[in-house]
Design a protein around this motif. Structure first.
Motif, PDB file in Angstrom:
ATOM      1  N   GLN A 155       1.146  48.443  -6.808  1.00 37.55           N
ATOM      2  CA  GLN A 155       0.299  47.525  -7.566  1.00 37.55           C
ATOM      3  C   GLN A 155      -0.423  48.256  -8.689  1.00 37.55           C
ATOM      4  N   ASP A 178      -8.348  49.425   0.203  1.00 38.02           N
ATOM      5  CA  ASP A 178      -7.787  49.016   1.480  1.00 38.02           C
ATOM      6  C   ASP A 178      -6.381  48.471   1.271  1.00 38.02           C
ATOM      7  N   GLY A 179      -5.460  48.852   2.168  1.00 33.78           N
ATOM      8  CA  GLY A 179      -4.107  48.325   2.078  1.00 33.78           C
ATOM      9  C   GLY A 179      -3.065  49.362   2.459  1.00 33.78           C
ATOM     10  N   ILE A 180      -1.824  48.915   2.617  1.00 32.95           N
ATOM     11  CA  ILE A 180      -0.713  49.831   2.895  1.00 32.95           C
ATOM     12  C   ILE A 180      -0.531  50.735   1.675  1.00 32.95           C
ATOM     13  N   ALA A 234       2.200  49.927  -0.965  1.00 33.22           N
ATOM     14  CA  ALA A 234       1.970  48.668  -1.666  1.00 33.22           C
ATOM     15  C   ALA A 234       0.834  48.796  -2.670  1.00 33.22           C
ATOM     16  N   VAL A 235      -0.232  49.491  -2.290  1.00 30.90           N
ATOM     17  CA  VAL A 235      -1.375  49.684  -3.187  1.00 30.90           C
ATOM     18  C   VAL A 235      -0.947  50.473  -4.415  1.00 30.90           C
ATOM     19  N   PRO A 241      -5.006  52.343   5.210  1.00 23.50           N
ATOM     20  CA  PRO A 241      -4.099  51.329   5.775  1.00 23.50           C
ATOM     21  C   PRO A 241      -4.778  50.502   6.854  1.00 23.50           C
ATOM     22  N   PRO A 242      -4.256  49.292   7.091  1.00 21.79           N
ATOM     23  CA  PRO A 242      -4.800  48.479   8.177  1.00 21.79           C
ATOM     24  C   PRO A 242      -4.532  49.123   9.523  1.00 21.79           C
ATOM     25  N   ALA A 267      -5.475  54.960  -0.382  1.00 29.87           N
ATOM     26  CA  ALA A 267      -5.392  53.648   0.254  1.00 29.87           C
ATOM     27  C   ALA A 267      -5.613  53.813   1.754  1.00 29.87           C
TER      28      ALA A 267
END
Length: 276
Positions: A92, A83-85, A88-89, A36-37, A34
């Motif tokens: 999910q 893409d993502g934290i 959290a990814v 992260p932003p 993932a």
């Protein structure tokens, strides 16, 4: 089975554990990175920085694939760059997984709670499937292989026992079911009666599994001391330690019990956290 890959530190023990288990369970592996932003919003160099992060992720995935192929070339393998934290990814993706495996960066407790790069604790606390945190590889060449499961009478620990017995059967290993009775600062009541009551509940918790898995030797034990310290000691020489996500000693308002949190930092073998 999903493995979370950290581009900053290749989780070789976690990859080796997952590859071995994928063969044992006849499951495909999915390796996930993932991205992260970026902190601080949009800047003139944001597109370039995003490109660099994605390139690092692709390189980490390629290295992880090579590691798994070198260990078990026959394992069905796919990769995802998302893409993502990261926590959290992975949570999910855990909704689709039998097991979710991550390494440990050995962060301090404050870093694990407050750092955006923390993965092991938030994923163990929130994923819908069992989560395996691999700091150290399983001990090799044990003459009497065994697993350890922590029990405290809670519904969460019963789920851990259910999972641990099946794990022991899968591995042809024995199982230590350990209830650690914390020593009170001031003792009240009949200590012998309290010990007997815990032994009774522990026996009831593991009862019935002998009929379903007669080859699994289950040893119930009640110990006195601090749960984290005693389970960390019990982890020495164990294949894995299995614990429920919540226990009777969890922090108020947190999704992860305090014993589990401590074990993720102290255990000498992989730790599997089981949701209810």
């Amino acid at each position: 089975m999903i493995v979370g890959i950290d581009p900053r530190e290749q989780p070789v023990p976690a990859l080796a554990w997952a590859a071995e288990e994928a063969v044992r369970r006849r499951l495909p592996l999915r390796l996930v990175v993932a991205v992260p932003p970026l902190p601080g919003g949009q800047h003139i160099d944001t597109p370039w920085r995003r490109t660099m992060l994605r390139a690092q992720g692709e390189s980490a995935l390629a290295e992880a694939v090579a590691t798994v192929r070198a260990l078990h070339a026959e394992v069905p393998l796919t990769t995802e760059l998302l893409d993502g934290i990261p926590s959290a990814v992975l949570c999910q993706k855990g909704a689709q997984a039998r097991l979710l495996v991550v390494g440990s960066r050995r962060l301090s407790r404050p870093e694990e709670i407050f750092s955006a790069g923390s993965v092991a604790v938030p994923v163990s606390a929130h994923a819908d499937c069992p989560v395996v945190v691999v700091r150290e590889p399983e001990p090799a060449g044990e003459r009497h292989p065994h697993l350890v499961v922590g029990v405290d009478g809670s519904q969460s620990s019963r789920a851990a026992v259910d999972f641990a017995v099946e794990e022991a059967a899968l591995r042809g290993a024995a199982l230590r079911a350990v209830w650690v009775w914390r020593r009170p600062v001031v003792s009240f009541g009949d200590e012998a009666a309290g010990l007997g009551e815990r032994r009774r509940i522990l026996s009831e918790t593991v009862a019935g599994w002998a009929d379903k898995y007669p080859d699994v030797e289950i040893t119930p034990e009640v110990l006195r001391g601090h749960p984290v310290e005693e389970l960390a000691l019990a982890s020495v020489g164990a294949l894995v330690v299995v614990v429920g996500r919540h226990g009777r000693g969890g922090y108020s308002g947190m999704r992860l019990g305090s014993v589990v949190h401590g074990l993720l930092h102290r255990a000498e073998c992989p730790v599997i956290t089981v949701p209810e």
